[in-house]
Scaffold this motif. Structure first.
Motif, PDB file in Angstrom:
ATOM      1  N   VAL A 452       8.054  -2.664  -7.204  1.00 13.41           N
ATOM      2  CA  VAL A 452       7.004  -1.676  -6.921  1.00 13.41           C
ATOM      3  C   VAL A 452       6.258  -2.073  -5.651  1.00 13.41           C
ATOM      4  O   VAL A 452       5.934  -3.246  -5.452  1.00 13.41           O
ATOM      5  CB  VAL A 452       6.016  -1.578  -8.109  1.00 13.41           C
ATOM      6  N   ILE A 453       6.009  -1.086  -4.807  1.00 11.89           N
ATOM      7  CA  ILE A 453       5.165  -1.317  -3.619  1.00 11.89           C
ATOM      8  C   ILE A 453       4.123  -0.203  -3.552  1.00 11.89           C
ATOM      9  O   ILE A 453       4.243   0.815  -4.236  1.00 11.89           O
ATOM     10  CB  ILE A 453       5.995  -1.324  -2.310  1.00 11.89           C
ATOM     11  N   GLY A 454       3.120  -0.405  -2.709  1.00  7.27           N
ATOM     12  CA  GLY A 454       2.136   0.643  -2.460  1.00  7.27           C
ATOM     13  C   GLY A 454       2.562   1.434  -1.237  1.00  7.27           C
ATOM     14  O   GLY A 454       3.012   0.857  -0.239  1.00  7.27           O
ATOM     15  N   ILE A 455       2.478   2.752  -1.333  1.00  7.32           N
ATOM     16  CA  ILE A 455       2.784   3.592  -0.163  1.00  7.32           C
ATOM     17  C   ILE A 455       1.543   4.426   0.164  1.00  7.32           C
ATOM     18  O   ILE A 455       0.749   4.742  -0.719  1.00  7.32           O
ATOM     19  CB  ILE A 455       4.009   4.514  -0.417  1.00  7.32           C
ATOM     20  N   PRO A 456       1.343   4.770   1.441  1.00  9.00           N
ATOM     21  CA  PRO A 456       0.131   5.489   1.834  1.00  9.00           C
ATOM     22  C   PRO A 456       0.021   6.841   1.137  1.00  9.00           C
ATOM     23  O   PRO A 456       1.012   7.535   0.908  1.00  9.00           O
ATOM     24  CB  PRO A 456       0.301   5.681   3.345  1.00  9.00           C
ATOM     25  N   ASP A 457      -1.222   7.192   0.778  1.00  7.15           N
ATOM     26  CA  ASP A 457      -1.504   8.484   0.168  1.00  7.15           C
ATOM     27  C   ASP A 457      -2.835   8.951   0.729  1.00  7.15           C
ATOM     28  O   ASP A 457      -3.825   8.209   0.705  1.00  7.15           O
ATOM     29  CB  ASP A 457      -1.584   8.348  -1.359  1.00  7.15           C
ATOM     30  N   GLU A 458      -2.851  10.176   1.250  1.00  8.56           N
ATOM     31  CA  GLU A 458      -4.038  10.658   1.961  1.00  8.56           C
ATOM     32  C   GLU A 458      -5.283  10.638   1.084  1.00  8.56           C
ATOM     33  O   GLU A 458      -6.360  10.244   1.515  1.00  8.56           O
ATOM     34  CB  GLU A 458      -3.780  12.082   2.464  1.00  8.56           C
ATOM     35  N   ARG A 459      -5.136  11.018  -0.170  1.00 11.29           N
ATOM     36  CA  ARG A 459      -6.306  11.134  -1.040  1.00 11.29           C
ATOM     37  C   ARG A 459      -6.666   9.818  -1.720  1.00 11.29           C
ATOM     38  O   ARG A 459      -7.834   9.449  -1.804  1.00 11.29           O
ATOM     39  CB  ARG A 459      -6.066  12.219  -2.098  1.00 11.29           C
ATOM     40  N   MET A 460      -5.660   9.091  -2.214  1.00 10.82           N
ATOM     41  CA  MET A 460      -5.918   7.903  -3.038  1.00 10.82           C
ATOM     42  C   MET A 460      -5.873   6.588  -2.263  1.00 10.82           C
ATOM     43  O   MET A 460      -6.097   5.529  -2.833  1.00 10.82           O
ATOM     44  CB  MET A 460      -4.896   7.822  -4.186  1.00 10.82           C
ATOM     45  N   GLY A 461      -5.578   6.650  -0.955  1.00  9.31           N
ATOM     46  CA  GLY A 461      -5.447   5.412  -0.179  1.00  9.31           C
ATOM     47  C   GLY A 461      -4.008   4.920  -0.217  1.00  9.31           C
ATOM     48  O   GLY A 461      -3.271   5.023   0.749  1.00  9.31           O
ATOM     49  N   GLU A 462      -3.603   4.406  -1.385  1.00 12.56           N
ATOM     50  CA  GLU A 462      -2.206   4.030  -1.606  1.00 12.56           C
ATOM     51  C   GLU A 462      -1.853   4.353  -3.046  1.00 12.56           C
ATOM     52  O   GLU A 462      -2.733   4.363  -3.912  1.00 12.56           O
ATOM     53  CB  GLU A 462      -1.988   2.525  -1.372  1.00 12.56           C
ATOM     54  N   VAL A 463      -0.574   4.620  -3.301  1.00 11.20           N
ATOM     55  CA  VAL A 463      -0.101   4.853  -4.668  1.00 11.20           C
ATOM     56  C   VAL A 463       1.186   4.050  -4.874  1.00 11.20           C
ATOM     57  O   VAL A 463       1.816   3.600  -3.906  1.00 11.20           O
ATOM     58  CB  VAL A 463       0.175   6.352  -4.941  1.00 11.20           C
ATOM     59  N   ALA A 464       1.558   3.872  -6.130  1.00 14.89           N
ATOM     60  CA  ALA A 464       2.742   3.076  -6.447  1.00 14.89           C
ATOM     61  C   ALA A 464       4.031   3.861  -6.200  1.00 14.89           C
ATOM     62  O   ALA A 464       4.111   5.049  -6.501  1.00 14.89           O
ATOM     63  CB  ALA A 464       2.685   2.627  -7.907  1.00 14.89           C
ATOM     64  N   MET A 465       5.020   3.154  -5.670  1.00 16.86           N
ATOM     65  CA  MET A 465       6.379   3.690  -5.589  1.00 16.86           C
ATOM     66  C   MET A 465       7.299   2.666  -6.246  1.00 16.86           C
ATOM     67  O   MET A 465       7.198   1.468  -5.973  1.00 16.86           O
ATOM     68  CB  MET A 465       6.806   3.917  -4.136  1.00 16.86           C
ATOM     69  N   ALA A 466       8.180   3.151  -7.112  1.00 13.12           N
ATOM     70  CA  ALA A 466       9.081   2.252  -7.848  1.00 13.12           C
ATOM     71  C   ALA A 466      10.504   2.350  -7.305  1.00 13.12           C
ATOM     72  O   ALA A 466      10.994   3.447  -7.011  1.00 13.12           O
ATOM     73  CB  ALA A 466       9.069   2.611  -9.326  1.00 13.12           C
ATOM     74  N   THR A 513      12.863  -8.609  -1.524  1.00 11.50           N
ATOM     75  CA  THR A 513      12.042  -8.593  -0.309  1.00 11.50           C
ATOM     76  C   THR A 513      11.324  -7.259  -0.209  1.00 11.50           C
ATOM     77  O   THR A 513      11.926  -6.224   0.060  1.00 11.50           O
ATOM     78  CB  THR A 513      12.903  -8.839   0.950  1.00 11.50           C
ATOM     79  N   LYS A 514      10.017  -7.304  -0.432  1.00  8.26           N
ATOM     80  CA  LYS A 514       9.218  -6.070  -0.448  1.00  8.26           C
ATOM     81  C   LYS A 514       9.178  -5.416   0.935  1.00  8.26           C
ATOM     82  O   LYS A 514       9.100  -4.193   1.045  1.00  8.26           O
ATOM     83  CB  LYS A 514       7.794  -6.376  -0.938  1.00  8.26           C
ATOM     84  N   ASN A 515       9.238  -6.256   1.995  1.00  3.27           N
ATOM     85  CA  ASN A 515       9.197  -5.663   3.344  1.00  3.27           C
ATOM     86  C   ASN A 515      10.401  -4.768   3.588  1.00  3.27           C
ATOM     87  O   ASN A 515      10.297  -3.731   4.234  1.00  3.27           O
ATOM     88  CB  ASN A 515       9.123  -6.760   4.416  1.00  3.27           C
ATOM     89  N   ALA A 516      11.558  -5.167   3.050  1.00  3.49           N
ATOM     90  CA  ALA A 516      12.762  -4.339   3.206  1.00  3.49           C
ATOM     91  C   ALA A 516      12.563  -2.996   2.494  1.00  3.49           C
ATOM     92  O   ALA A 516      12.998  -1.942   2.974  1.00  3.49           O
ATOM     93  CB  ALA A 516      13.972  -5.072   2.654  1.00  3.49           C
ATOM     94  N   LEU A 517      11.886  -3.041   1.336  1.00  2.00           N
ATOM     95  CA  LEU A 517      11.615  -1.793   0.607  1.00  2.00           C
ATOM     96  C   LEU A 517      10.653  -0.909   1.407  1.00  2.00           C
ATOM     97  O   LEU A 517      10.817   0.313   1.469  1.00  2.00           O
ATOM     98  CB  LEU A 517      11.023  -2.092  -0.776  1.00  2.00           C
ATOM     99  N   ARG A 518       9.662  -1.543   2.046  1.00  2.00           N
ATOM    100  CA  ARG A 518       8.707  -0.764   2.851  1.00  2.00           C
ATOM    101  C   ARG A 518       9.430  -0.083   4.018  1.00  2.00           C
ATOM    102  O   ARG A 518       9.114   1.038   4.387  1.00  2.00           O
ATOM    103  CB  ARG A 518       7.578  -1.664   3.369  1.00  2.00           C
ATOM    104  N   GLU A 519      10.404  -0.807   4.590  1.00  2.47           N
ATOM    105  CA  GLU A 519      11.169  -0.216   5.698  1.00  2.47           C
ATOM    106  C   GLU A 519      12.010   0.964   5.213  1.00  2.47           C
ATOM    107  O   GLU A 519      12.174   1.946   5.928  1.00  2.47           O
ATOM    108  CB  GLU A 519      12.043  -1.282   6.360  1.00  2.47           C
ATOM    109  N   LEU A 520      12.515   0.856   3.980  1.00  2.00           N
ATOM    110  CA  LEU A 520      13.280   1.974   3.398  1.00  2.00           C
ATOM    111  C   LEU A 520      12.433   3.243   3.339  1.00  2.00           C
ATOM    112  O   LEU A 520      12.924   4.333   3.587  1.00  2.00           O
ATOM    113  CB  LEU A 520      13.709   1.624   1.964  1.00  2.00           C
ATOM    114  N   VAL A 521      11.152   3.059   2.981  1.00  2.00           N
ATOM    115  CA  VAL A 521      10.251   4.212   2.841  1.00  2.00           C
ATOM    116  C   VAL A 521      10.003   4.844   4.202  1.00  2.00           C
ATOM    117  O   VAL A 521       9.862   6.041   4.318  1.00  2.00           O
ATOM    118  CB  VAL A 521       8.905   3.784   2.208  1.00  2.00           C
TER     119      VAL A 521
END
Length: 521
Positions: A452-466, A513-521
């Motif tokens: 799970v990582i946090g991804i940007p969300d305009e209203r909530m700041g960040e939200v979970a992505m699995a 590696t969470k950074n690799a997941l962030r790059e996927l997003v």
């Protein structure tokens, strides 16, 4: 210094506030108006009722309810007799609450009967709670609960002298609360803090933000969180403010309340102010009473701070940074700081608190060079309950607490949080810990691995992505998966997006590696 600020225990704070502010309004909760004098009488009555239930000094007593006046009375009462407050998040499911009740050894639970369509006592029906002796229903009643009025009536069995004796045995070093916070291990840990240190930091915080006697303080931040509890009602009682509790964050309700109640103090996460500024009918409400805004460490646009000042009328806007492990407070902006400084930093160290950023070898970094944020001072927790190993990992021999946050200090000592070592992210003001969600997701049929990582969300700041790796031969239906998540965990933890992978990106040690997941997003 007024007598209120000399209080060394929370019982003394209530008693001194009754002397100092008397018939002034302490709480205005949807028409239930309670003066400072009445509040102290209610606290003493509830404290004697707890003595009638044989609650001992050092016991744990939990409160599981939204922001209502009974919450404050129950907390003040249990702390008066030397018990430690264990607040429970109202968004928790039964298994999550059950874990904390067991871990803390809670003996008495104050609970809301029904809230937002949920029967709270019923959620615990399947939980094994060997230490829990009584459940008191703050509103409503159930088959195995003691109704609030019946609970208060028990005070008649205990003389006032017995309460005085117990109160005298509670000092500034007594445990005042156990706030459970999730760590990187995924299981929540109980943070132990004391009466005296909490009162001192709340005194300094309320001084810096300029709370005044007679202020009308709308508390939207949940009482179960250190912000709503310590910077909320505890600070309000110390300064003679009127507490206006709000049970659920609703922008329309906030606008109506500010106008109707002439609210002067309105802290909250950045999402609160963004929602107010974006509301199409905002111009129809009289918000001219607003004076003080305090918001958290999430990055906020400079333009938003300017608009809060110019359009919402706040004279004082400060940002702050803190952790449950430091009584909730570490750094804060000062009134008069520029909008740029308020938006881009979390302020400088509170009085009596030291903050530094260190390299991975432990050397103090020069100004404007990133490093791990370390905090030292009287506000550090005693440690984690039943977990000396985790306490040693975070508290070093020189008394520094290692936050796991990466930050930069400028030449004036103002802190900017740039990243989180621990991958934690903030959803609408709530701290979210990926490890805790990941542990839960592994219980879903057919999931072999979860990240799970946090991804940007305009209203909530960040939200979970699995990210899910199915077990061989299994197919995961995303709609069913998210529906299952909603049943298992508090809403703010539920992943908003799901991606099923054929392979997890792993490092040499076999960790995702969470950074690799962030790059996927």
């Amino acid at each position: 210094m007024p007598p209120v600020e000399n209080a060394l225990t929370i019982a003394q704070l209530f008693a001194n506030a009754a002397l100092a502010y008397g018939d002034s309004l302490a709480i205005d909760d949807a028409g239930r108006r309670i003066s400072y004098r009445q509040l102290d009488q209610l606290r003493q009555q509830a404290a004697r009722a707890l003595l009638a239930l044989n609650v001992q000094a050092g016991d744990r007593v939990a409160v599981w309810a939204p922001n209502i006046w009974e919450w404050i009375v129950a907390a003040g009462a249990l702390q008066s007799i030397g018990a430690a407050l264990v607040p429970l998040n109202t968004r928790m499911k039964g298994t999550e609450a059950g874990y904390i009740l067991r871990e803390s050894g809670t003996s008495v639970l104050f609970v809301i009967g029904e809230f937002l369509g949920t029967d709270y006592p019923r959620m615990l029906a399947a939980e094994d709670l060997p230490d829990l002796r009584r459940i008191v229903s703050l509103r409503g009643s159930g088959p195995d609960t003691l109704a609030w009025d019946d609970f208060l009536a028990l005070a008649a069995e205990v003389p006032e002298a017995a309460l005085q004796t117990r109160e005298q045995g509670v000092g500034p070093h007594a445990l005042s609360d156990l706030l459970f916070t999730s760590g990187t291990t995924g299981k929540p840990k109980g943070v132990m803090t004391q009466h005296g240190q909490n009162l001192r930091i709340v005194r300094d915080w309320s001084e810096v933000v300029g709370l005044r006697e007679g202020d009308r303080y709308l508390i939207v931040n949940p009482f179960f969180h250190s912000f709503g509890y310590k910077a909320g009602w505890l600070a309000a009682l110390m300064r003679g403010c009127t507490i206006v509790p709000q049970q659920v964050f609703d922008v329309q309700a906030v606008l109506e309340c500010v106008q109707r109640e002439r609210i002067t103090v309105l802290p909250g996460p950045p999402t609160l102010y963004q929602s107010l500024l974006a509301h199409p009918q905002r111009g129809e409400y009289d918000l001219s009473s607003l004076r003080v805004a305090v918001t958290g460490a999430a990055a906020i646009p400079v333009e938003m701070v300017r608009r809060m000042r110019d359009e919402l009328g706040f004279a004082t806007i400060v940002t702050a940074y803190g952790l449950t492990e430091v009584c909730g407070f570490a750094t804060i902006c000062r009134p008069g700081d520029s909008p740029e400084r308020v938006a881009t930093t979390s302020g400088r160290a509170m009085p009596g608190v030291e903050v530094r950023c260190v390299s991975n070898t432990g050397r103090t970094q020069p100004a404007n060079v990133p490093g791990e944020v370390l905090i030292r001072g009287y506000n550090l927790m005693l440690g984690y309950l039943n977990d000396p190993h985790a306490s040693q990992e975070i508290l070093d021999a020189e008394g520094w607490l290692h936050t796991g946050d990466i930050g930069v200090l400028d030449e004036d000592g103002y802190l900017r949080i740039t990243d989180r070592l621990k991958d934690m992210f903030i959803t609408g003001g709530f701290n979210v810990y990926p490890a805790e969600i990941e542990q839960c997701l592994l219980h879903y049929p057919g999931v072999a691995q979860a990240a799970v990582i946090g991804i940007p969300d305009e209203r909530m700041g960040e939200v979970a992505m699995a990210f899910l790796l199915p077990a061989p031969g299994q197919v995961i239906d995303q709609v069913q998966f998210i529906a299952w998540c909603r049943e298992q965990m508090a809403n703010y933890k539920v992943p908003r997006r799901v991606q099923v992978l054929e392979a997890m990106p792993l490092n040499a040690a076999g960790k995702v590696t969470k950074n690799a997941l962030r790059e996927l997003v």
